[in-house]
Design a protein around this motif. Structure first.
Motif, PDB file in Angstrom:
ATOM      1  N   GLU A 107       0.834  -1.199   0.000  1.00 48.26           N
ATOM      2  CA  GLU A 107       0.000   0.000   0.000  1.00 48.26           C
ATOM      3  C   GLU A 107       0.869   1.250   0.000  1.00 48.26           C
ATOM      4  O   GLU A 107       2.042   1.235   0.358  1.00 48.26           O
ATOM      5  CB  GLU A 107      -0.912   0.001   1.233  1.00 48.26           C
ATOM      6  CG  GLU A 107      -0.173   0.174   2.544  1.00 48.26           C
ATOM      7  CD  GLU A 107      -1.122   0.219   3.732  1.00 48.26           C
ATOM      8  OE1 GLU A 107      -2.100   0.980   3.664  1.00 48.26           O
ATOM      9  OE2 GLU A 107      -0.862  -0.485   4.719  1.00 48.26           O
ATOM     10  N   ASP A 108       0.262   2.361  -0.440  1.00 49.13           N
ATOM     11  CA  ASP A 108       0.985   3.628  -0.457  1.00 49.13           C
ATOM     12  C   ASP A 108       1.483   3.987   0.938  1.00 49.13           C
ATOM     13  O   ASP A 108       0.863   3.646   1.953  1.00 49.13           O
ATOM     14  CB  ASP A 108       0.074   4.749  -0.954  1.00 49.13           C
ATOM     15  CG  ASP A 108      -0.198   4.655  -2.455  1.00 49.13           C
ATOM     16  OD1 ASP A 108       0.426   3.816  -3.113  1.00 49.13           O
ATOM     17  OD2 ASP A 108      -1.051   5.421  -2.939  1.00 49.13           O
ATOM     18  N   ILE A 109       2.601   4.698   0.983  1.00 48.17           N
ATOM     19  CA  ILE A 109       3.143   5.180   2.244  1.00 48.17           C
ATOM     20  C   ILE A 109       2.383   6.443   2.632  1.00 48.17           C
ATOM     21  O   ILE A 109       2.437   7.457   1.932  1.00 48.17           O
ATOM     22  CB  ILE A 109       4.646   5.481   2.114  1.00 48.17           C
ATOM     23  CG1 ILE A 109       5.410   4.247   1.634  1.00 48.17           C
ATOM     24  CG2 ILE A 109       5.208   5.968   3.460  1.00 48.17           C
ATOM     25  CD1 ILE A 109       6.867   4.516   1.300  1.00 48.17           C
ATOM     26  N   ARG A 117       4.676  18.624   0.331  1.00 48.37           N
ATOM     27  CA  ARG A 117       3.521  17.866  -0.143  1.00 48.37           C
ATOM     28  C   ARG A 117       3.598  17.657  -1.654  1.00 48.37           C
ATOM     29  O   ARG A 117       3.415  16.537  -2.154  1.00 48.37           O
ATOM     30  CB  ARG A 117       2.231  18.589   0.224  1.00 48.37           C
ATOM     31  CG  ARG A 117       0.966  17.838  -0.216  1.00 48.37           C
ATOM     32  CD  ARG A 117      -0.265  18.645   0.133  1.00 48.37           C
ATOM     33  NE  ARG A 117      -0.218  19.961  -0.508  1.00 48.37           N
ATOM     34  CZ  ARG A 117      -0.954  20.996  -0.136  1.00 48.37           C
ATOM     35  NH1 ARG A 117      -1.786  20.905   0.878  1.00 48.37           N
ATOM     36  NH2 ARG A 117      -0.853  22.153  -0.780  1.00 48.37           N
ATOM     37  N   ASP A 118       3.910  18.745  -2.391  1.00 52.15           N
ATOM     38  CA  ASP A 118       4.005  18.627  -3.843  1.00 52.15           C
ATOM     39  C   ASP A 118       5.129  17.686  -4.251  1.00 52.15           C
ATOM     40  O   ASP A 118       5.001  16.913  -5.214  1.00 52.15           O
ATOM     41  CB  ASP A 118       4.232  20.005  -4.467  1.00 52.15           C
ATOM     42  CG  ASP A 118       3.022  20.917  -4.320  1.00 52.15           C
ATOM     43  OD1 ASP A 118       1.928  20.406  -3.996  1.00 52.15           O
ATOM     44  OD2 ASP A 118       3.178  22.143  -4.510  1.00 52.15           O
ATOM     45  N   THR A 119       6.240  17.741  -3.508  1.00 46.69           N
ATOM     46  CA  THR A 119       7.379  16.866  -3.804  1.00 46.69           C
ATOM     47  C   THR A 119       7.015  15.401  -3.628  1.00 46.69           C
ATOM     48  O   THR A 119       7.326  14.552  -4.469  1.00 46.69           O
ATOM     49  CB  THR A 119       8.566  17.216  -2.888  1.00 46.69           C
ATOM     50  OG1 THR A 119       9.048  18.528  -3.213  1.00 46.69           O
ATOM     51  CG2 THR A 119       9.706  16.214  -3.048  1.00 46.69           C
ATOM     52  N   VAL A 124       4.445  13.509  -6.088  1.00 44.04           N
ATOM     53  CA  VAL A 124       4.962  13.067  -7.383  1.00 44.04           C
ATOM     54  C   VAL A 124       5.270  11.573  -7.359  1.00 44.04           C
ATOM     55  O   VAL A 124       5.207  10.895  -8.385  1.00 44.04           O
ATOM     56  CB  VAL A 124       6.228  13.872  -7.747  1.00 44.04           C
ATOM     57  CG1 VAL A 124       6.898  13.308  -8.989  1.00 44.04           C
ATOM     58  CG2 VAL A 124       5.874  15.339  -7.969  1.00 44.04           C
ATOM     59  N   GLU A 125       5.593  11.052  -6.148  1.00 47.72           N
ATOM     60  CA  GLU A 125       5.961   9.645  -6.016  1.00 47.72           C
ATOM     61  C   GLU A 125       4.706   8.775  -6.049  1.00 47.72           C
ATOM     62  O   GLU A 125       3.755   9.010  -5.301  1.00 47.72           O
ATOM     63  CB  GLU A 125       6.736   9.423  -4.709  1.00 47.72           C
ATOM     64  CG  GLU A 125       7.962  10.298  -4.555  1.00 47.72           C
ATOM     65  CD  GLU A 125       8.973  10.087  -5.667  1.00 47.72           C
ATOM     66  OE1 GLU A 125       9.163   8.916  -6.069  1.00 47.72           O
ATOM     67  OE2 GLU A 125       9.578  11.083  -6.128  1.00 47.72           O
ATOM     68  N   GLU A 126       4.726   7.740  -6.863  1.00 43.64           N
ATOM     69  CA  GLU A 126       3.538   6.913  -7.038  1.00 43.64           C
ATOM     70  C   GLU A 126       3.172   6.120  -5.794  1.00 43.64           C
ATOM     71  O   GLU A 126       2.018   5.740  -5.621  1.00 43.64           O
ATOM     72  CB  GLU A 126       3.753   5.942  -8.210  1.00 43.64           C
ATOM     73  CG  GLU A 126       3.842   6.645  -9.564  1.00 43.64           C
ATOM     74  CD  GLU A 126       3.956   5.660 -10.706  1.00 43.64           C
ATOM     75  OE1 GLU A 126       4.090   4.445 -10.437  1.00 43.64           O
ATOM     76  OE2 GLU A 126       3.921   6.101 -11.878  1.00 43.64           O
ATOM     77  N   ASP A 127       4.161   5.867  -4.918  1.00 40.27           N
ATOM     78  CA  ASP A 127       3.894   5.038  -3.739  1.00 40.27           C
ATOM     79  C   ASP A 127       3.704   5.856  -2.476  1.00 40.27           C
ATOM     80  O   ASP A 127       3.731   5.315  -1.369  1.00 40.27           O
ATOM     81  CB  ASP A 127       5.024   4.026  -3.537  1.00 40.27           C
ATOM     82  CG  ASP A 127       6.380   4.691  -3.310  1.00 40.27           C
ATOM     83  OD1 ASP A 127       6.539   5.874  -3.686  1.00 40.27           O
ATOM     84  OD2 ASP A 127       7.278   4.024  -2.762  1.00 40.27           O
ATOM     85  N   VAL A 152      13.210  11.125  -0.321  1.00 41.74           N
ATOM     86  CA  VAL A 152      12.326  10.044  -0.748  1.00 41.74           C
ATOM     87  C   VAL A 152      12.936   8.690  -0.399  1.00 41.74           C
ATOM     88  O   VAL A 152      12.250   7.781   0.098  1.00 41.74           O
ATOM     89  CB  VAL A 152      12.038  10.147  -2.259  1.00 41.74           C
ATOM     90  CG1 VAL A 152      11.384   8.870  -2.784  1.00 41.74           C
ATOM     91  CG2 VAL A 152      11.150  11.354  -2.542  1.00 41.74           C
ATOM     92  N   SER A 153      14.240   8.546  -0.638  1.00 44.80           N
ATOM     93  CA  SER A 153      14.917   7.297  -0.308  1.00 44.80           C
ATOM     94  C   SER A 153      14.883   7.023   1.192  1.00 44.80           C
ATOM     95  O   SER A 153      14.676   5.885   1.628  1.00 44.80           O
ATOM     96  CB  SER A 153      16.370   7.356  -0.795  1.00 44.80           C
ATOM     97  OG  SER A 153      17.087   6.207  -0.404  1.00 44.80           O
TER      98      SER A 153
END
Length: 213
Positions: free
Chosen positions: A4-6, A22-24, A27-30, A116-117
């Motif tokens: 599931e999404d984080i 939030r905008d950053t 962008v990430e699909e997960d 993100v990582s």
């Protein structure tokens, strides 16, 4: 880890930064931002309602004592993992917050890719300790990249700073000497160190260890 999404809650008293984060992340699909907060009391209420996997927590906000806020977040069921996102560094702050249960300590100057990582690593259960001093830049130059040590690597380095031998470290941590050596190899590589003393000094310079060690 679930597919599931984080779910992420962002806590910062600067509206523009909250919106940029939030905008950053969107962008990430997960990833999804399930709530935002502007002070220490609000983040507890938002997190209790949103049940996030991750809370990005600023150190300096109104109605906010970081240690108490972290303690409150950890009482939520299920407890979110907490990433401190701040402009301030210092080994004393890092260690206090890690001891309080924080999973990572990240400079607001890190690149989007690094943030993100880190979120993904923390969600996967990896404790990530991130250096915040030295002008972290955008991560494109190896010399400017943040330094990340696992919690176990930091424990080993703490004991190295106390001048314990590999055997003593292994005994203290209930691991084998071979495991200690493997951690030290990883530490040396991450810090670009050529000796135990060099590793300790570089860790102190990066605010990963208190300078008095």
């Amino acid at each position: 880890m679930s597919t599931e999404d984080i779910r992420i809650v962002i806590a910062d008293d600067h509206t523009l930064l909250r919106e940029a984060l939030r905008d950053t992340l969107l962008v990430e699909e997960d990833m999804q931002v399930s709530g935002v907060a502007g002070d220490g009391e609000e983040v507890l209420a938002v997190a209790a309602r949103a049940k996030p996997h991750i809370v990005l927590l600023d150190l300096e906000m109104p109605k906010h004592n970081p240690i108490r806020t972290v303690a409150g977040l950890r009482q939520i069921t299920p407890a979110p993992r907490i990433i401190i996102l701040t402009m301030h560094d210092g080994a004393a702050s890092v260690h206090k917050l890690l001891n309080a249960g924080v999973s990572a300590y990240v400079s607001k100057n890190v690149s989007r890719q690094h943030l993100v990582s880190t979120i993904r690593s923390v969600r996967a259960g990896q404790a990530v300790i991130v250096a915040t001093s030295g002008g972290l830049g955008d991560g494109t130059d190896p010399a400017d990249r943040p330094i990340s040590l696992s919690r176990r690597e930091l424990e080993v380095l703490d004991l190295v700073a106390e001048a314990l031998s590999n055997r003593q470290i292994a005994t203290r941590l209930s691991i084998t000497e071979g495991t200690v050596k493997r951690h030290l190899r990883n530490i040396f590589e991450k810090l670009d160190a050529n000796s135990r003393i060099d590793a300790v000094r570089k860790a102190q310079g990066a605010s990963l260890l208190p300078a008095y060690l």
